[in-house]
Design a protein around this motif. Structure first.
Motif, short mmCIF file in Angstrom:
data_model
loop_
_atom_site.label_atom_id
_atom_site.label_comp_id
_atom_site.label_asym_id
_atom_site.label_seq_id
_atom_site.Cartn_x
_atom_site.Cartn_y
_atom_site.Cartn_z
N ASN A 55 -39.37 59.20 -39.31
CA ASN A 55 -38.63 58.09 -38.71
C ASN A 55 -37.99 57.23 -39.80
OD1 ASN A 55 -39.20 58.86 -36.13
ND2 ASN A 55 -40.73 57.26 -35.74
N GLN A 56 -36.86 56.67 -39.46
CA GLN A 56 -36.13 55.82 -40.41
C GLN A 56 -35.78 54.50 -39.75
OE1 GLN A 56 -32.57 57.60 -41.99
NE2 GLN A 56 -31.96 55.78 -43.13
N VAL A 57 -35.94 53.42 -40.51
CA VAL A 57 -35.64 52.08 -40.03
C VAL A 57 -34.66 51.42 -40.99
CG1 VAL A 57 -36.55 49.76 -39.63
CG2 VAL A 57 -37.82 51.74 -38.82
N VAL A 58 -33.59 50.86 -40.43
CA VAL A 58 -32.61 50.11 -41.21
C VAL A 58 -32.47 48.74 -40.56
CG1 VAL A 58 -30.23 49.98 -42.04
CG2 VAL A 58 -31.38 52.21 -41.87
N VAL A 59 -32.61 47.68 -41.36
CA VAL A 59 -32.55 46.31 -40.86
C VAL A 59 -31.29 45.64 -41.37
CG1 VAL A 59 -33.73 44.09 -40.70
CG2 VAL A 59 -35.07 46.20 -40.83
N ILE A 60 -30.54 45.05 -40.45
CA ILE A 60 -29.32 44.30 -40.77
C ILE A 60 -29.52 42.86 -40.32
CG2 ILE A 60 -26.84 44.09 -40.40
CD1 ILE A 60 -26.75 47.06 -39.81
N ALA A 61 -29.34 41.92 -41.23
CA ALA A 61 -29.49 40.50 -40.91
C ALA A 61 -28.17 39.95 -40.39
CB ALA A 61 -29.94 39.72 -42.14
N SER A 62 -28.24 39.22 -39.27
CA SER A 62 -27.05 38.58 -38.68
C SER A 62 -27.18 37.08 -38.85
CB SER A 62 -26.93 38.94 -37.19
OG SER A 62 -26.86 40.34 -37.01
N GLY A 63 -26.43 36.54 -39.77
CA GLY A 63 -26.48 35.11 -40.04
C GLY A 63 -25.41 34.34 -39.31
N TYR A 64 -25.22 33.11 -39.74
CA TYR A 64 -24.23 32.23 -39.12
C TYR A 64 -22.82 32.59 -39.55
CZ TYR A 64 -21.79 27.89 -37.92
OH TYR A 64 -20.91 26.97 -37.42
N ASN A 65 -22.66 33.01 -40.83
CA ASN A 65 -21.34 33.31 -41.37
C ASN A 65 -21.20 34.73 -41.89
OD1 ASN A 65 -19.77 30.60 -41.48
ND2 ASN A 65 -21.79 30.08 -42.27
N PRO A 117 -22.89 27.75 -32.45
CA PRO A 117 -24.21 28.17 -32.94
C PRO A 117 -24.49 29.66 -32.79
CG PRO A 117 -24.42 27.15 -30.78
CD PRO A 117 -22.97 27.03 -31.16
N SER A 118 -23.47 30.48 -32.64
CA SER A 118 -23.67 31.91 -32.48
C SER A 118 -23.79 32.59 -33.83
CB SER A 118 -22.51 32.53 -31.69
OG SER A 118 -21.28 32.28 -32.35
N SER A 119 -24.39 33.79 -33.83
CA SER A 119 -24.53 34.56 -35.07
C SER A 119 -23.48 35.66 -35.10
CB SER A 119 -25.94 35.17 -35.14
OG SER A 119 -26.16 36.05 -34.06
N MET A 120 -23.40 36.36 -36.24
CA MET A 120 -22.38 37.39 -36.44
C MET A 120 -22.83 38.71 -35.82
SD MET A 120 -19.72 36.18 -37.93
CE MET A 120 -18.95 37.68 -38.52
N LEU A 121 -22.94 38.73 -34.50
CA LEU A 121 -23.38 39.93 -33.80
C LEU A 121 -22.33 41.04 -33.91
CD1 LEU A 121 -25.34 41.44 -31.94
CD2 LEU A 121 -24.23 40.32 -30.00
N SER A 122 -21.07 40.69 -33.82
CA SER A 122 -20.01 41.71 -33.89
C SER A 122 -20.01 42.41 -35.24
CB SER A 122 -18.65 41.06 -33.63
OG SER A 122 -18.38 40.03 -34.58
N GLY A 123 -20.20 41.65 -36.31
CA GLY A 123 -20.22 42.25 -37.64
C GLY A 123 -21.41 43.16 -37.85
N SER A 124 -22.59 42.73 -37.39
CA SER A 124 -23.78 43.56 -37.57
C SER A 124 -23.71 44.83 -36.72
CB SER A 124 -25.04 42.75 -37.21
OG SER A 124 -24.96 42.25 -35.89
N LEU A 125 -23.12 44.75 -35.52
CA LEU A 125 -22.93 45.96 -34.71
C LEU A 125 -22.00 46.95 -35.41
CD1 LEU A 125 -22.60 44.63 -31.03
CD2 LEU A 125 -24.34 46.20 -31.89
N SER A 126 -20.94 46.43 -35.99
CA SER A 126 -20.00 47.30 -36.70
C SER A 126 -20.66 47.97 -37.90
CB SER A 126 -18.78 46.49 -37.15
OG SER A 126 -18.11 45.91 -36.04
N MET A 127 -21.48 47.22 -38.63
CA MET A 127 -22.17 47.79 -39.79
C MET A 127 -23.17 48.87 -39.35
SD MET A 127 -22.85 44.41 -42.15
CE MET A 127 -23.58 45.38 -43.47
N GLN A 159 -16.06 36.26 -30.36
CA GLN A 159 -16.37 37.61 -30.81
C GLN A 159 -16.25 38.65 -29.69
OE1 GLN A 159 -19.92 37.93 -33.44
NE2 GLN A 159 -20.21 35.76 -33.04
N TYR A 160 -15.73 38.24 -28.53
CA TYR A 160 -15.74 39.11 -27.36
C TYR A 160 -15.04 40.44 -27.61
CZ TYR A 160 -14.56 40.88 -22.72
OH TYR A 160 -14.39 41.69 -21.63
N VAL A 161 -13.82 40.40 -28.17
CA VAL A 161 -13.05 41.62 -28.37
C VAL A 161 -13.76 42.55 -29.34
CG1 VAL A 161 -10.85 42.56 -29.15
CG2 VAL A 161 -10.90 40.41 -27.87
N ALA A 162 -14.23 42.01 -30.46
CA ALA A 162 -14.90 42.84 -31.47
C ALA A 162 -16.19 43.45 -30.92
CB ALA A 162 -15.19 42.00 -32.71
N ILE A 163 -16.94 42.68 -30.15
CA ILE A 163 -18.20 43.19 -29.59
C ILE A 163 -17.93 44.28 -28.57
CG2 ILE A 163 -20.18 42.58 -28.15
CD1 ILE A 163 -20.33 39.93 -29.59
#
Length: 296
Positions: A55-65, A117-127, A159-163
């Motif tokens: 099994n493999q685990v990869v963690v991506i942090a989603s911050g404010y910016n 106050p949202s986080s960069m969910l669109s960026g982390s999904l893309s990564m 972030q609607y379009v990117a998500i």
């Protein structure tokens, strides 16, 4: 490159892309301290690695910016025989996480205004999807990939379009997006993501038992899910965000060329530049009058 549908999967081997919400604006007001949240997540990640040695685990942090990779178990296990165990997992992940939070906080101070106050969910999904595509290209036999969003921050309408693009990309690649939302209200974006991609959406009722929720719902591989009764999405919020003001709307105007959504009528589409004719305007006005008459 062979299509995703024709690829061979290792039945019980999983690649779990974990998107970790580190937004300080959320955690400063959350009933669950961030340190307790991390302890639950670390125990969950270790249990996944113990279920199968491949099994493999990869963690991506989603911050404010920003967002960034902070842990990859495949790199950790290659560095030494003891690197994949719990102490090494904690030390490596926490060190990278601390560095990321400091960088993200510096970026937040440089940005003018309070913002959302949202986080960069669109960026982390893309990564996460980019990493999965790299795994697809590594060979015909690879672990079954899935994405797990551990989110607490509210949705960012900007972030609607990117998500949505990321959601449809995951659907085409047959990558389920699981969601564990620990915020006060439900997340419309994550509900749609899990529903469209065939993942699981869960909002834990008792945050003190977060590890139990994670281990019983999200630890099983995709092959074993067909034998389990997992939570099903009920009452999914399919409302969209307008392209002009980035607000969630119940009714709006749709461009017939590029399908952009607007909360008010415009003479020209700001996305594709198409000019809306007088017939469209008259039809929209008549539709509004009919709706107001029925409401009265």
């Amino acid at each position: 490159m062979a299509s995703v549908a024709s690829k061979l999967y290792a039945d019980d081997v999983s690649l779990v892309m974990v998107l970790l919400d580190t937004n300080p604006l959320f955690w400063s007001s959350s009933s669950l301290p961030f340190s307790n949240f991390l302890s639950h997540v670390l125990s969950f990640l270790n249990s996944i690695l113990l279920l199968n040695q491949f099994n493999q685990v990869v963690v991506i942090a989603s911050g404010y910016n920003s967002c960034d990779y902070i842990y990859d178990s495949s790199l950790a296990t290659n560095q030494g025989s003891d690197s994949g165990k719990m102490p090494a997992l904690c030390s490596n992940l926490l060190q990278k996480l601390e560095e990321f939070v400091i960088r993200d906080e510096q970026l937040r101070k440089e940005v003018s205004g309070d913002g959302l106050p949202s986080s960069m969910l669109s960026g982390s999904l893309s990564m996460a999807l980019c990493y999965i595509q790299k795994v697809f290209r590594s060979g015909p036999l690879h672990p079954q990939p899935r994405i797990l969003c551990l989110q607490g921050s509210p949705d960012g309408p900007e972030q609607y379009v990117a998500i949505m693009n990321a959601i449809f990309s995951a659907q085409r690649s047959m990558v389920p997006i699981d969601s564990c939302y620990i915020g006060s209200n439900n997340s419309a974006f994550l509900q749609q993501a899990s529903y469209i991609t065939g993942g699981v959406y869960l909002k834990p009722q008792q945050l003190e038992g977060l590890f139990q929720y994670l281990s019983t719902v999200f630890a099983t591989d995709l092959q074993s899910r067909s034998f389990l009764q997992l939570p099903k999405s009920v009452g999914v919020d399919f409302r969209a965000s307008c392209f002009c003001h980035k607000k969630t709307i119940d009714m709006g105007y749709v461009c017939s060329v590029c399908l952009s959504i607007f909360c008010k009528h415009h003479k020209k589409c700001s996305t594709c530049g198409s000019v809306f004719g007088q017939a469209q305007s008259d039809a929209s006005t008549a539709s509004n009058r009919k709706r107001k008459t029925s409401e009265t």
